[in-house]
Motif scaffolding. Structure first.
Motif, PDB file in Angstrom:
ATOM      1  N   ALA A   1      14.049 -12.785  -9.288  1.00 30.21           N
ATOM      2  CA  ALA A   1      15.216 -13.162  -8.475  1.00 30.21           C
ATOM      3  C   ALA A   1      15.407 -14.657  -8.412  1.00 30.21           C
ATOM      4  N   ALA A   2      14.406 -15.449  -8.837  1.00 28.05           N
ATOM      5  CA  ALA A   2      14.524 -16.897  -8.782  1.00 28.05           C
ATOM      6  C   ALA A   2      15.594 -17.422  -9.721  1.00 28.05           C
ATOM      7  N   THR A   3      15.872 -16.695 -10.797  1.00 31.43           N
ATOM      8  CA  THR A   3      16.886 -17.155 -11.760  1.00 31.43           C
ATOM      9  C   THR A   3      17.944 -16.106 -12.019  1.00 31.43           C
ATOM     10  N   SER A   4      17.855 -14.945 -11.369  1.00 33.56           N
ATOM     11  CA  SER A   4      18.825 -13.882 -11.632  1.00 33.56           C
ATOM     12  C   SER A   4      19.090 -13.127 -10.344  1.00 33.56           C
ATOM     13  N   THR A   5      20.329 -12.735 -10.177  1.00 36.15           N
ATOM     14  CA  THR A   5      20.678 -11.947  -8.996  1.00 36.15           C
ATOM     15  C   THR A   5      20.622 -10.452  -9.282  1.00 36.15           C
ATOM     16  N   THR A   6      20.219 -10.094 -10.533  1.00 38.48           N
ATOM     17  CA  THR A   6      20.147  -8.681 -10.906  1.00 38.48           C
ATOM     18  C   THR A   6      18.801  -8.106 -10.461  1.00 38.48           C
ATOM     19  N   SER A   7      18.820  -7.051  -9.713  1.00 32.88           N
ATOM     20  CA  SER A   7      17.571  -6.461  -9.225  1.00 32.88           C
ATOM     21  C   SER A   7      16.931  -5.613 -10.313  1.00 32.88           C
ATOM     22  N   GLY A   8      15.629  -5.330 -10.115  1.00 38.23           N
ATOM     23  CA  GLY A   8      14.864  -4.633 -11.143  1.00 38.23           C
ATOM     24  C   GLY A   8      15.334  -3.231 -11.416  1.00 38.23           C
ATOM     25  N   ALA A   9      15.765  -2.507 -10.415  1.00 38.19           N
ATOM     26  CA  ALA A   9      16.132  -1.110 -10.613  1.00 38.19           C
ATOM     27  C   ALA A   9      17.372  -0.950 -11.478  1.00 38.19           C
TER      28      ALA A   9
ATOM     29  N   ALA B   1      14.271  -3.987  -6.247  1.00 35.66           N
ATOM     30  CA  ALA B   1      13.149  -4.922  -6.124  1.00 35.66           C
ATOM     31  C   ALA B   1      13.359  -6.068  -7.086  1.00 35.66           C
ATOM     32  N   ASN B   2      12.638  -7.180  -6.865  1.00 33.53           N
ATOM     33  CA  ASN B   2      12.742  -8.353  -7.730  1.00 33.53           C
ATOM     34  C   ASN B   2      11.425  -8.724  -8.391  1.00 33.53           C
TER      35      ASN B   2
ATOM     36  N   ALA C   1       0.833  -1.205   0.000  1.00 37.92           N
ATOM     37  CA  ALA C   1       0.000   0.000   0.000  1.00 37.92           C
ATOM     38  C   ALA C   1       0.867   1.254   0.000  1.00 37.92           C
ATOM     39  N   GLY C   2       0.549   2.171  -0.906  1.00 41.48           N
ATOM     40  CA  GLY C   2       1.255   3.440  -0.959  1.00 41.48           C
ATOM     41  C   GLY C   2       2.519   3.411  -1.778  1.00 41.48           C
ATOM     42  N   ARG C   3       2.926   2.279  -2.339  1.00 45.78           N
ATOM     43  CA  ARG C   3       4.125   2.207  -3.180  1.00 45.78           C
ATOM     44  C   ARG C   3       3.705   2.210  -4.649  1.00 45.78           C
ATOM     45  N   LEU C   4       4.464   2.960  -5.462  1.00 42.72           N
ATOM     46  CA  LEU C   4       4.190   3.063  -6.895  1.00 42.72           C
ATOM     47  C   LEU C   4       5.029   2.040  -7.650  1.00 42.72           C
ATOM     48  N   TYR C   5       4.374   1.218  -8.489  1.00 45.24           N
ATOM     49  CA  TYR C   5       5.048   0.211  -9.289  1.00 45.24           C
ATOM     50  C   TYR C   5       4.976   0.622 -10.761  1.00 45.24           C
ATOM     51  N   LEU C   6       6.100   0.484 -11.470  1.00 41.55           N
ATOM     52  CA  LEU C   6       6.163   0.757 -12.901  1.00 41.55           C
ATOM     53  C   LEU C   6       6.525  -0.524 -13.621  1.00 41.55           C
TER      54      LEU C   6
ATOM     55  N   TRP D   1      11.020  -3.402 -14.942  1.00 40.37           N
ATOM     56  CA  TRP D   1      10.138  -2.972 -13.861  1.00 40.37           C
ATOM     57  C   TRP D   1      10.891  -2.034 -12.931  1.00 40.37           C
ATOM     58  N   LEU D   2      10.166  -1.213 -12.224  1.00 33.48           N
ATOM     59  CA  LEU D   2      10.701  -0.276 -11.234  1.00 33.48           C
ATOM     60  C   LEU D   2       9.670  -0.134 -10.128  1.00 33.48           C
ATOM     61  N   GLN D   3      10.112   0.323  -8.956  1.00 38.61           N
ATOM     62  CA  GLN D   3       9.171   0.633  -7.883  1.00 38.61           C
ATOM     63  C   GLN D   3       9.719   1.795  -7.095  1.00 38.61           C
TER      64      GLN D   3
END
Length: 493
Positions: free
Chosen positions: A442-450, A484-485, A336-341, A461-463
């Protein structure tokens, strides 16, 4: 001034006559004006005379006027002369000259005293009538010199103009006098003779004698039409038809036509038979709405698992196929209150009217959700479209496999080819927010979304770092984003 013969015993007067003719003896028309330099006062007679005397030429070209003598005793002012102006029809520039009328000559003729020699000054012709021996009388200037005047003729003329007196009080307005004589026509169509007769050609008209005459103009009869007598002769009757004479009746073959009963097939005229509409090997027909009926369309290819496309859902683009197995699909609660792109590619320019997400359900009944906003950001993180508060449109029940929820934008967005982000912002308390279809990268990659950007700088994706947003910001920066993942599923259409 008027004619002073009304006071013959008090004011001495002189009658002036004259006759004006053209060189061929025709009477001229026009007027002769006699003007004193000022109003004339006769104290002994208690009379004041003023104004010019305009004498009109009669039909014989004659003029006559009775005027006060210029040497009348007791007259104020004295020592002046009349200014005579001739305005004659056909003579563009009339003569103007000075005239003395001594009382000793009771009658004078202008022909005896008016100037005729152009070399003579116009102030000299103020002579009296010829004497018994035909001798010329003295001019006004000569009379003045004989009386002791010293100066040139110009000096003498200037001496006739006195000083301007003081302006007297305004008197009562007298009765309106009779209308003056009408102006005299100087010429008609360039002609200046006494008697003018214009021809039709001079006024740009057709002579009356030309009506119905050879070389003239046609007339109209009482019925408004040209009479038959003025029409050209007929060229005569038809002599032959298709090289036939007499009473001619033509058939279809005579004019290269087919008989009325003759028919052709569609193939013979290069057309498609009506029986071919909707038939195998023929042409498709259109129904009443202008579309091809479903029965004439090819059978659709069956959808294969993992082979669904956005068009199958009436959408333009999405983040990924929900059935993709390359990652770990599932669902995650939105915070709640977080913006997801969620990044989506648009491979053809389109007008976008809605965004869509896939709702799986709730952990608890939907009692804590207070607001839900969805929108579109461009690659530069600038907001290009948004919805109003759409909390009432989010499904509350849990279906098998969940369900897609579409939200209409406040106004359509005309987007060009490029990459865009679908924005998801749900405001609520705790776990009362819905679970949305998502993939945990994140299940197959250690690279985060940002940091998972492609070579064009587009992120999958971004958040937002903030969890207290209540609306979609107009602009965002990467500095506003957190690691984020989870990549939620989203689409535009």
């Amino acid at each position: 001034m008027g004619e002073t013969d009304l006071l013959p015993d008090i004011i001495p007067a002189v009658t002036v006559t004259g006759r004006f003719l053209s060189p061929d003896g025709q009477p001229l028309s026009g007027s002769v004006t006699f003007r004193a330099p000022a109003q004339l006062t006769f104290p002994a007679a208690d009379v004041i005379l003023g104004g010019p005397v305009v004498a009109q030429l009669d039909t014989q070209g004659q003029v006559s006027a009775t005027l006060p003598a210029t040497d009348a005793p007791g007259m104020d002012p004295g020592g002046w002369s009349y200014t005579v102006s001739e305005q004659l029809v056909g003579i563009p520039t009339g003569r103007t000259y000075q005239l003395l009328l001594p009382a000793k000559h009771s009658r004078v003729d202008l022909a005896d005293i008016a100037p005729t020699d152009p070399s003579r000054p116009n102030y000299i012709p103020v002579e009296g009538p010829r004497g018994e021996r035909g001798e010329r009388g003295a001019s006004a200037y000569e009379v003045a010199v004989a009386a002791g005047f010293s100066g040139t003729p110009a000096d003498w003329l200037a001496s006739l103009v006195g000083l301007r007196g003081a302006t007297g009080p305004k008197g009562d307005q007298g009765p309106v006098g009779p209308a003056g004589a009408p102006g005299v026509v100087q010429s008609v169509n360039g002609l200046s003779t006494a008697a003018i007769t214009l021809t039709a050609a001079q006024v740009g008209a057709v002579p009356a004698t030309s009506a119905g005459a050879a070389g003239g103009v046609a007339t109209l009869g009482a019925d408004g039409r040209v009479p038959a007598a003025q029409l050209p002769a007929s060229s005569g009757a038809v002599q032959s038809v298709n090289e036939r004479t007499g009473v001619v009746v033509l058939g279809a073959a005579d004019v290269g036509a087919a008989p009325a009963a003759h028919t052709h097939t569609a193939a013979q005229v290069g057309a498609i038979a009506t029986t071919a509409r909707g038939a195998a090997g023929g042409v498709a027909s259109l129904d009443g709405s202008g579309k091809i009926p479903a029965a004439q369309l090819p059978a659709a290819a069956p959808a294969l698992p993992g082979g669904w496309m956005p068009d199958d859902y009436g959408l333009r683009s999405w983040a990924y196929d929900l059935s993709a197995g390359s990652r770990t699909p599932g669902d995650m609660p939105s915070e709640a209150g977080r913006l997801y792109l969620v990044g989506v590619p648009l491979r053809a320019a389109a007008t976008i009217t809605k965004v869509a997400i896939h709702v799986m359900g709730y952990d608890k009944p939907n009692t804590g959700v207070t607001a839900a906003y969805f929108g579109i950001y461009d690659q530069g993180l600038r907001r290009v479209a948004a919805t109003t508060n759409a909390v009432a449109s989010i499904p509350e029940t849990h279906n098998i496999g969940g369900q897609m929820a579409a939200f209409t934008l406040s106004s359509p967005a005309n987007l060009s080819v490029g990459s865009y982000y679908v924005a998801i912002l749900i405001k609520g308390a705790g776990t009362a927010v819905p679970y949305l279809a998502a993939t945990n990268w994140a299940a197959t990659s250690t690279t985060s979304g940002a940091k998972a950007a492609d070579t064009a700088g587009v992120y999958r994706w971004l958040q937002s770092s903030s969890t207290s947003l209540t609306s979609l910001p107009a602009t965002l920066t990467l500095g506003d984003m957190a690691e984020a993942n989870t990549c939620y599923w989203a689409s535009i259409g």
